[in-house]
Design an enzyme around this catalytic site. Structure first.
Site, PDB file in Angstrom:
ATOM      1  N   HIS A   1       0.797  -1.225   0.000  1.00 33.09           N
ATOM      2  CA  HIS A   1       0.000   0.000   0.000  1.00 33.09           C
ATOM      3  C   HIS A   1       0.831   1.276   0.000  1.00 33.09           C
ATOM      4  O   HIS A   1       0.288   2.370  -0.140  1.00 33.09           O
ATOM      5  CB  HIS A   1      -0.946   0.047   1.216  1.00 33.09           C
ATOM      6  CG  HIS A   1      -0.248   0.399   2.492  1.00 33.09           C
ATOM      7  ND1 HIS A   1       0.416  -0.503   3.251  1.00 33.09           N
ATOM      8  CD2 HIS A   1      -0.100   1.596   3.122  1.00 33.09           C
ATOM      9  CE1 HIS A   1       0.934   0.097   4.311  1.00 33.09           C
ATOM     10  NE2 HIS A   1       0.642   1.370   4.256  1.00 33.09           N
TER      11      HIS A   1
HETATM   12  C1  UD1 Z   1      -2.138   6.078   5.103  1.00 35.71           C
HETATM   13  C2  UD1 Z   1      -0.865   6.664   5.703  1.00 35.71           C
HETATM   14  C3  UD1 Z   1       0.224   5.602   5.716  1.00 35.71           C
HETATM   15  C4  UD1 Z   1      -0.249   4.339   6.411  1.00 35.71           C
HETATM   16  C5  UD1 Z   1      -1.557   3.870   5.778  1.00 35.71           C
HETATM   17  C6  UD1 Z   1      -2.095   2.702   6.568  1.00 35.71           C
HETATM   18  C7  UD1 Z   1      -0.489   9.059   5.302  1.00 35.71           C
HETATM   19  C8  UD1 Z   1       0.279  10.051   4.526  1.00 35.71           C
HETATM   20  N1  UD1 Z   1      -0.370   7.790   4.909  1.00 35.71           N
HETATM   21  O1  UD1 Z   1      -1.859   5.766   3.760  1.00 35.71           O
HETATM   22  O2  UD1 Z   1       1.362   6.099   6.414  1.00 35.71           O
HETATM   23  O3  UD1 Z   1       0.739   3.356   6.256  1.00 35.71           O
HETATM   24  O4  UD1 Z   1      -2.522   4.921   5.836  1.00 35.71           O
HETATM   25  O5  UD1 Z   1      -2.988   1.945   5.840  1.00 35.71           O
HETATM   26  O6  UD1 Z   1      -1.156   9.408   6.240  1.00 35.71           O
HETATM   27  N2  UD1 Z   1      -9.095   4.909   0.520  1.00 35.71           N
HETATM   28  C9  UD1 Z   1     -10.340   4.333   0.420  1.00 35.71           C
HETATM   29  N3  UD1 Z   1     -11.000   4.039   1.568  1.00 35.71           N
HETATM   30  C10 UD1 Z   1     -10.498   4.287   2.813  1.00 35.71           C
HETATM   31  C11 UD1 Z   1      -9.225   4.882   2.894  1.00 35.71           C
HETATM   32  C12 UD1 Z   1      -8.542   5.198   1.745  1.00 35.71           C
HETATM   33  O7  UD1 Z   1     -10.843   4.085  -0.670  1.00 35.71           O
HETATM   34  O8  UD1 Z   1     -11.151   3.975   3.812  1.00 35.71           O
HETATM   35  C13 UD1 Z   1      -8.341   5.194  -0.730  1.00 35.71           C
HETATM   36  C14 UD1 Z   1      -8.636   6.582  -1.314  1.00 35.71           C
HETATM   37  O9  UD1 Z   1      -8.624   6.455  -2.693  1.00 35.71           O
HETATM   38  C15 UD1 Z   1      -7.433   7.381  -0.854  1.00 35.71           C
HETATM   39  C16 UD1 Z   1      -6.322   6.345  -0.829  1.00 35.71           C
HETATM   40  O10 UD1 Z   1      -6.946   5.134  -0.457  1.00 35.71           O
HETATM   41  O11 UD1 Z   1      -7.144   8.464  -1.703  1.00 35.71           O
HETATM   42  C17 UD1 Z   1      -5.181   6.656   0.102  1.00 35.71           C
HETATM   43  O12 UD1 Z   1      -5.663   6.871   1.422  1.00 35.71           O
HETATM   44  P1  UD1 Z   1      -4.848   7.815   2.459  1.00 35.71           P
HETATM   45  O13 UD1 Z   1      -5.477   7.774   3.781  1.00 35.71           O
HETATM   46  O14 UD1 Z   1      -4.594   9.148   1.846  1.00 35.71           O
HETATM   47  O15 UD1 Z   1      -3.426   7.141   2.521  1.00 35.71           O
HETATM   48  P2  UD1 Z   1      -3.013   5.619   2.706  1.00 35.71           P
HETATM   49  O16 UD1 Z   1      -2.369   5.176   1.455  1.00 35.71           O
HETATM   50  O17 UD1 Z   1      -4.152   4.847   3.232  1.00 35.71           O
HETATM   51  N1  UDP Z   2      -4.026  -5.120   8.863  1.00 39.39           N
HETATM   52  C1  UDP Z   2      -5.299  -5.683   8.955  1.00 39.39           C
HETATM   53  N2  UDP Z   2      -5.905  -6.099   7.799  1.00 39.39           N
HETATM   54  C2  UDP Z   2      -5.309  -6.014   6.578  1.00 39.39           C
HETATM   55  C3  UDP Z   2      -4.002  -5.433   6.508  1.00 39.39           C
HETATM   56  C4  UDP Z   2      -3.405  -4.983   7.665  1.00 39.39           C
HETATM   57  O1  UDP Z   2      -5.852  -5.806  10.050  1.00 39.39           O
HETATM   58  O2  UDP Z   2      -5.917  -6.425   5.580  1.00 39.39           O
HETATM   59  C5  UDP Z   2      -3.355  -4.673  10.100  1.00 39.39           C
HETATM   60  C6  UDP Z   2      -2.027  -5.330  10.334  1.00 39.39           C
HETATM   61  O3  UDP Z   2      -2.180  -6.561  10.998  1.00 39.39           O
HETATM   62  C7  UDP Z   2      -1.293  -4.274  11.146  1.00 39.39           C
HETATM   63  C8  UDP Z   2      -1.829  -2.965  10.598  1.00 39.39           C
HETATM   64  O4  UDP Z   2      -3.061  -3.286   9.963  1.00 39.39           O
HETATM   65  O5  UDP Z   2      -1.646  -4.372  12.521  1.00 39.39           O
HETATM   66  C9  UDP Z   2      -0.870  -2.397   9.596  1.00 39.39           C
HETATM   67  O6  UDP Z   2      -1.489  -1.374   8.911  1.00 39.39           O
HETATM   68  P1  UDP Z   2      -1.045  -0.912   7.448  1.00 39.39           P
HETATM   69  O7  UDP Z   2      -0.281  -1.987   6.776  1.00 39.39           O
HETATM   70  O8  UDP Z   2      -2.265  -0.389   6.787  1.00 39.39           O
HETATM   71  O9  UDP Z   2      -0.143   0.387   7.755  1.00 39.39           O
HETATM   72  P2  UDP Z   2       1.357   0.621   8.252  1.00 39.39           P
HETATM   73  O10 UDP Z   2       1.630  -0.251   9.411  1.00 39.39           O
HETATM   74  O11 UDP Z   2       2.262   0.367   7.091  1.00 39.39           O
HETATM   75  O12 UDP Z   2       1.365   2.067   8.585  1.00 39.39           O
END
Ligand code: UD1
Ligand code: UDP
Length: 369
Positions: A210
């Site tokens: 991601h």
């Molecule tokens: C964010 C965090 C990242 C973290 C990740 C965990 C920032 C800059 N990034 O990244 O550090 O590792 O969360 O998962 O804060 N979207 C949906 N539904 C949702 C959420 C997101 O469709 O519920 C889609 C949207 O198209 C959105 C994209 O995902 O534009 C990215 O979401 P965003 O929260 O901006 O960043 P993440 O990539 O999720």
């Molecule tokens: N996680 C989850 N379901 C998923 C993917 C991740 O519950 O399908 C949990 C995972 O076990 C961990 C946390 O989400 O506890 C990690 O989040 P993510 O990978 O989104 O973000 P990051 O840790 O890189 O910020």
């Protein structure tokens, strides 16, 4: 003298923050001194990226959901700040807690600092030393405006020290380890989605992708998917797909590169722990999942050029694979599956009581304020 009417606000917004905050919220609930008010920024909003975790992790629903949603970095950060400020003015918390390194973390910390509300940063001091990562900027700024800094590793303490941050820095262990321990048994009992997938224990690969540097670059994303397809010729590959990655696969028209991979919706935490525990190998670019791989003693290939969790590399549970090169990913997967050496134990991540120590230090700090 503090009374239980005094409030602390915790700001969460993204999936890993629900998991990190659960054990801390539980520790606060047991403590009668402060009332914890949970504010959800709404950065993540799909049911399986948000609500599921509150149900599963025995958390009270957030007192406020700011409903911010997605946007550019500036839009999202600014919107969270704009919506959070009136909540802080109304609730007048004695302290604000933020977790990790997302835009919700930065926005929460900036808003509180301008209102002179003390800030506690949990998962402080981590550094990738790569300022192209949005998370690195979020961490650095948050650490420099925080009053209490809770470090999950000793390396994190050293990182802060080298930036001149030495006061109110606590090495307490990792709250994600607290969560993994707390929910491990429950995941065995309550995980249900494995019934729907026919995979053998220790006979499959679990993958997640991601991170912006991988999803937003067509070549890197294509390399990763091709490498997963190659592994899937030998071992089933399960890929719970983050919505960002789903969107970018569609955007780059890479749907055909998923052939042979079991692509599923994002999992709940209990299912995720179950799949992690029983995998032969984890391939990920997630910060949290790299560590959980170690907690479950499953080898991990991390699809990044660097990691903040350097202990996992030193202990040979984790290797980095450069997603710019499909050969590098293939090589690291092969080397990890056939690793001949000894993997070491890591004692850095604490004893599963990081959350309790954090609550105690918060209370001590507020008593002396
Ligand atoms: C964010 C965090 C990242 C973290 C990740 C965990 C920032 C800059 N990034 O990244 O550090 O590792 O969360 O998962 O804060 N979207 C949906 N539904 C949702 C959420 C997101 O469709 O519920 C889609 C949207 O198209 C959105 C994209 O995902 O534009 C990215 O979401 P965003 O929260 O901006 O960043 P993440 O990539 O999720
Ligand atoms: N996680 C989850 N379901 C998923 C993917 C991740 O519950 O399908 C949990 C995972 O076990 C961990 C946390 O989400 O506890 C990690 O989040 P993510 O990978 O989104 O973000 P990051 O840790 O890189 O910020």
């Amino acid at each position: 003298m503090s009374t239980k009417n005094e409030k602390i606000i915790s700001v969460v917004g993204a999936r890993p923050q629900f998991i990190k905050s659960a054990p801390v919220s539980h520790a606060f609930r047991k403590s009668s001194r402060y009332q914890e008010i949970l504010v959800h920024t709404g950065q993540h909003y799909d049911k399986n990226m948000s609500e599921t975790f509150f149900d599963e992790l025995d958390m009270n629903p957030p007192a406020y959901n700011l409903g911010t949603g997605s946007g550019s970095h500036a839009e999202q950060t600014a919107e969270i700040m704009r919506r959070l400020e009136p909540v802080l003015l109304k609730e007048k918390p004695r302290l604000l807690i933020v977790y990790g390194d997302t835009n919700s973390t930065l926005a929460g910390a900036l808003t509180a600092s301008k209102l002179h509300i003390p800030i506690a940063h949990i998962e402080s001091g981590l550094r990738s030393f790569n300022r192209m990562m949005p998370e690195e900027i979020n961490r650095i700024v948050t650490d420099h405006i925080s009053n209490l800094l809770f470090c999950p590793t000793k390396q994190a303490v050293l990182n802060l020290s080298s930036e001149g941050i030495k006061k109110n820095v606590f090495y307490c262990g990792d709250v994600m380890f607290d969560s993994a321990l707390e929910f491990s048994v429950k995941s065995e009992q309550k995980s249900t989605s494995h019934n729907r997938l026919t995979v053998e224990k220790n006979g499959y690969v679990l993958a997640t992708v991601h991170r912006a540097e991988n999803t937003d670059n067509r070549q890197r994303l294509s390399n990763i998917l091709h490498a997963l397809v190659k592994v899937a010729c030998d071992l089933p590959v399960i890929l719970p797909l983050h919505p960002r990655t789903r969107k970018m696969i569609r955007h780059f028209a890479l749907e055909d590169c998923l052939e042979g991979i079991s692509v599923i919706e994002p999992l709940g935490y209990l299912d995720m722990l179950y799949y992690e525990k029983n995998a032969s190998l984890i391939i990920t670019d997630s910060g949290g999942i790299q560590k959980e791989a170690y907690f479950c003693r499953v080898p991990c290939v991390t699809l990044r050029d660097e990691t903040e969790w350097v202990e996992t590399l030193d202990a040979h549970w984790n290797v980095l694979a450069d997603a710019d090169s499909i050969e590098s990913i293939n090589e690291q997967i092969h080397a990890t599956l056939t690793f001949p050496g000894i993997r070491l134990n890591i004692d850095e991540y604490g004893d599963g009581r990081a959350s309790i120590k954090i609550v105690q230090e918060v209370e001590r700090y507020l008593d002396n304020l």
